[in-house]
Design a protein around this motif. Structure first.
Motif, PDB file in Angstrom:
ATOM      1  N   LEU A  59       0.814  -1.221   0.000  1.00 34.27           N
ATOM      2  CA  LEU A  59       0.000   0.000   0.000  1.00 34.27           C
ATOM      3  C   LEU A  59       0.848   1.273   0.000  1.00 34.27           C
ATOM      4  CD1 LEU A  59      -2.897   1.012  -0.087  1.00 34.27           C
ATOM      5  CD2 LEU A  59      -2.932   0.925   2.400  1.00 34.27           C
ATOM      6  N   PRO A  60       1.903   1.374   0.811  1.00 38.58           N
ATOM      7  CA  PRO A  60       2.723   2.593   0.765  1.00 38.58           C
ATOM      8  C   PRO A  60       3.396   2.823  -0.601  1.00 38.58           C
ATOM      9  CG  PRO A  60       3.172   1.374   2.778  1.00 38.58           C
ATOM     10  CD  PRO A  60       2.310   0.493   1.919  1.00 38.58           C
ATOM     11  N   VAL A  61       3.786   1.754  -1.254  1.00 35.11           N
ATOM     12  CA  VAL A  61       4.419   1.886  -2.573  1.00 35.11           C
ATOM     13  C   VAL A  61       3.385   2.359  -3.587  1.00 35.11           C
ATOM     14  CG1 VAL A  61       5.494   0.604  -4.459  1.00 35.11           C
ATOM     15  CG2 VAL A  61       6.248   0.212  -2.118  1.00 35.11           C
ATOM     16  N   ALA A  62       2.225   1.726  -3.597  1.00 39.11           N
ATOM     17  CA  ALA A  62       1.166   2.134  -4.526  1.00 39.11           C
ATOM     18  C   ALA A  62       0.756   3.580  -4.261  1.00 39.11           C
ATOM     19  CB  ALA A  62      -0.040   1.201  -4.388  1.00 39.11           C
ATOM     20  N   THR A 118      -0.819   7.525 -18.459  1.00 40.71           N
ATOM     21  CA  THR A 118      -1.207   6.576 -17.411  1.00 40.71           C
ATOM     22  C   THR A 118      -0.562   5.218 -17.665  1.00 40.71           C
ATOM     23  OG1 THR A 118      -3.317   7.701 -17.191  1.00 40.71           O
ATOM     24  CG2 THR A 118      -3.170   5.486 -16.261  1.00 40.71           C
ATOM     25  N   THR A 119      -0.640   4.742 -18.892  1.00 37.49           N
ATOM     26  CA  THR A 119      -0.080   3.437 -19.246  1.00 37.49           C
ATOM     27  C   THR A 119       1.422   3.425 -19.017  1.00 37.49           C
ATOM     28  OG1 THR A 119      -1.852   3.171 -20.879  1.00 37.49           O
ATOM     29  CG2 THR A 119       0.054   1.693 -21.072  1.00 37.49           C
ATOM     30  N   GLN A 120       2.101   4.485 -19.442  1.00 33.68           N
ATOM     31  CA  GLN A 120       3.557   4.543 -19.276  1.00 33.68           C
ATOM     32  C   GLN A 120       3.946   4.602 -17.801  1.00 33.68           C
ATOM     33  OE1 GLN A 120       5.514   4.454 -22.299  1.00 33.68           O
ATOM     34  NE2 GLN A 120       6.819   3.619 -20.714  1.00 33.68           N
ATOM     35  N   LEU A 121       3.221   5.380 -17.016  1.00 34.17           N
ATOM     36  CA  LEU A 121       3.492   5.476 -15.577  1.00 34.17           C
ATOM     37  C   LEU A 121       3.374   4.107 -14.913  1.00 34.17           C
ATOM     38  CD1 LEU A 121       3.555   7.474 -12.887  1.00 34.17           C
ATOM     39  CD2 LEU A 121       1.213   6.647 -12.778  1.00 34.17           C
ATOM     40  N   LYS A 122       2.317   3.402 -15.231  1.00 32.08           N
ATOM     41  CA  LYS A 122       2.108   2.095 -14.612  1.00 32.08           C
ATOM     42  C   LYS A 122       3.174   1.097 -15.046  1.00 32.08           C
ATOM     43  CE  LYS A 122      -2.785   2.669 -13.668  1.00 32.08           C
ATOM     44  NZ  LYS A 122      -4.143   2.195 -13.946  1.00 32.08           N
ATOM     45  N   LEU A 123       3.551   1.114 -16.323  1.00 31.97           N
ATOM     46  CA  LEU A 123       4.585   0.191 -16.800  1.00 31.97           C
ATOM     47  C   LEU A 123       5.962   0.533 -16.242  1.00 31.97           C
ATOM     48  CD1 LEU A 123       3.607  -0.333 -20.533  1.00 31.97           C
ATOM     49  CD2 LEU A 123       3.571  -2.036 -18.711  1.00 31.97           C
ATOM     50  N   ASP A 124       6.270   1.819 -16.184  1.00 36.98           N
ATOM     51  CA  ASP A 124       7.609   2.243 -15.735  1.00 36.98           C
ATOM     52  C   ASP A 124       7.780   2.200 -14.227  1.00 36.98           C
ATOM     53  OD1 ASP A 124       8.295   2.733 -18.356  1.00 36.98           O
ATOM     54  OD2 ASP A 124       8.123   4.917 -18.202  1.00 36.98           O
ATOM     55  N   ARG A 125       6.740   2.526 -13.483  1.00 40.25           N
ATOM     56  CA  ARG A 125       6.890   2.669 -12.032  1.00 40.25           C
ATOM     57  C   ARG A 125       6.060   1.699 -11.212  1.00 40.25           C
ATOM     58  NH1 ARG A 125       5.971   8.329 -10.189  1.00 40.25           N
ATOM     59  NH2 ARG A 125       6.777   7.471  -8.267  1.00 40.25           N
ATOM     60  N   GLY A 148       2.560  -8.390 -14.019  1.00 34.97           N
ATOM     61  CA  GLY A 148       2.382  -7.299 -14.973  1.00 34.97           C
ATOM     62  C   GLY A 148       0.980  -6.735 -14.881  1.00 34.97           C
ATOM     63  N   CYS A 149       0.583  -6.016 -15.898  1.00 35.72           N
ATOM     64  CA  CYS A 149      -0.723  -5.351 -15.928  1.00 35.72           C
ATOM     65  C   CYS A 149      -1.870  -6.332 -15.700  1.00 35.72           C
ATOM     66  CB  CYS A 149      -0.916  -4.643 -17.257  1.00 35.72           C
ATOM     67  SG  CYS A 149       0.329  -3.390 -17.600  1.00 35.72           S
ATOM     68  N   TYR A 150      -1.748  -7.510 -16.314  1.00 36.37           N
ATOM     69  CA  TYR A 150      -2.823  -8.492 -16.225  1.00 36.37           C
ATOM     70  C   TYR A 150      -2.816  -9.264 -14.908  1.00 36.37           C
ATOM     71  CZ  TYR A 150      -3.844  -7.351 -21.037  1.00 36.37           C
ATOM     72  OH  TYR A 150      -4.188  -6.670 -22.178  1.00 36.37           O
ATOM     73  N   SER A 151      -1.920  -8.920 -14.014  1.00 40.09           N
ATOM     74  CA  SER A 151      -1.967  -9.486 -12.667  1.00 40.09           C
ATOM     75  C   SER A 151      -3.069  -8.811 -11.862  1.00 40.09           C
ATOM     76  CB  SER A 151      -0.620  -9.311 -11.958  1.00 40.09           C
ATOM     77  OG  SER A 151       0.384 -10.016 -12.647  1.00 40.09           O
ATOM     78  N   CYS A 152      -3.428  -7.601 -12.258  1.00 35.07           N
ATOM     79  CA  CYS A 152      -4.476  -6.842 -11.571  1.00 35.07           C
ATOM     80  C   CYS A 152      -5.709  -6.641 -12.445  1.00 35.07           C
ATOM     81  CB  CYS A 152      -3.933  -5.484 -11.134  1.00 35.07           C
ATOM     82  SG  CYS A 152      -2.575  -5.599  -9.958  1.00 35.07           S
ATOM     83  N   HIS A 153      -5.487  -6.383 -13.734  1.00 34.97           N
ATOM     84  CA  HIS A 153      -6.573  -6.110 -14.676  1.00 34.97           C
ATOM     85  C   HIS A 153      -6.936  -7.363 -15.456  1.00 34.97           C
ATOM     86  CE1 HIS A 153      -6.301  -1.637 -14.482  1.00 34.97           C
ATOM     87  NE2 HIS A 153      -5.049  -1.898 -14.162  1.00 34.97           N
TER      88      HIS A 153
END
Length: 163
Positions: A59-62, A118-125, A148-153
């Motif tokens: 949670l603190p990282v997110a 948004t996509t770049q932020l999520k992929l990079d960070r 990756g992205c599909y771990s949550c979405h």
């Protein structure tokens, strides 16, 4: 290549391979100490230990990623950010239909077209930091495995890439 140089070269290559092998062992032990004194992996943690790890590490990282991006919108970050109303009922299963579904394309073309920042932020960070905090390997385009992205979405037809 003279024998001395070849021997030196082989030693360096071997040292690099050993370093990579031990440095690349996944899953990493990121949790509390287990019965034998070693830190636990995510899979080895109990539900209570996972909840505590989420509160203290994930949670603190997110929150830091989202607050640095849009501080007003994400001034308060809690479990509902990712888990939605399921968090209130104890359903923390991921991936979740609460989050927007993704296109299913491996390289996320539609997502980059519609939401490039948004996509770049999520992929990079976000994705690398979440993978690290969970002790998991980041998603690989080559093996199509990892966090990756599909771990949550969800994708258009449900979970994708082994999630």
């Amino acid at each position: 290549m003279p024998h001395f140089q070849r021997k030196y070269f082989v030693s360096i290559v071997l040292a690099i391979q050993i370093t990579l092998a031990f440095g690349g062992c996944y899953p990493k032990r990121v949790g509390p100490a287990g019965p034998e004194g070693q830190r636990l992996t995510w899979a080895e943690m109990s539900t209570g230990q996972r909840k505590q790890h989420m509160r203290n590490a994930i949670l603190p990282v997110a929150a830091s990623v989202f607050q640095s991006w849009r501080p007003e919108r994400y001034a308060r970050v809690d479990c509902n950010l990712c888990h939605g109303p399921g968090a209130d009922t104890g359903n923390f299963r991921m991936p979740t239909a609460y989050l927007p579904g993704l296109s299913g394309e491996l390289l996320l073309g539609p997502e980059f077209e519609k939401y490039p920042d948004t996509t770049q932020l999520k992929l990079d960070r976000l994705v690398p930091k979440m993978a690290e905090a969970l002790g998991l390997k980041s998603f690989s385009l080559i093996t199509r495995t990892g966090f990756g992205c599909y771990s949550c979405h969800l994708g258009p037809t449900g979970p994708m890439f082994g999630n």
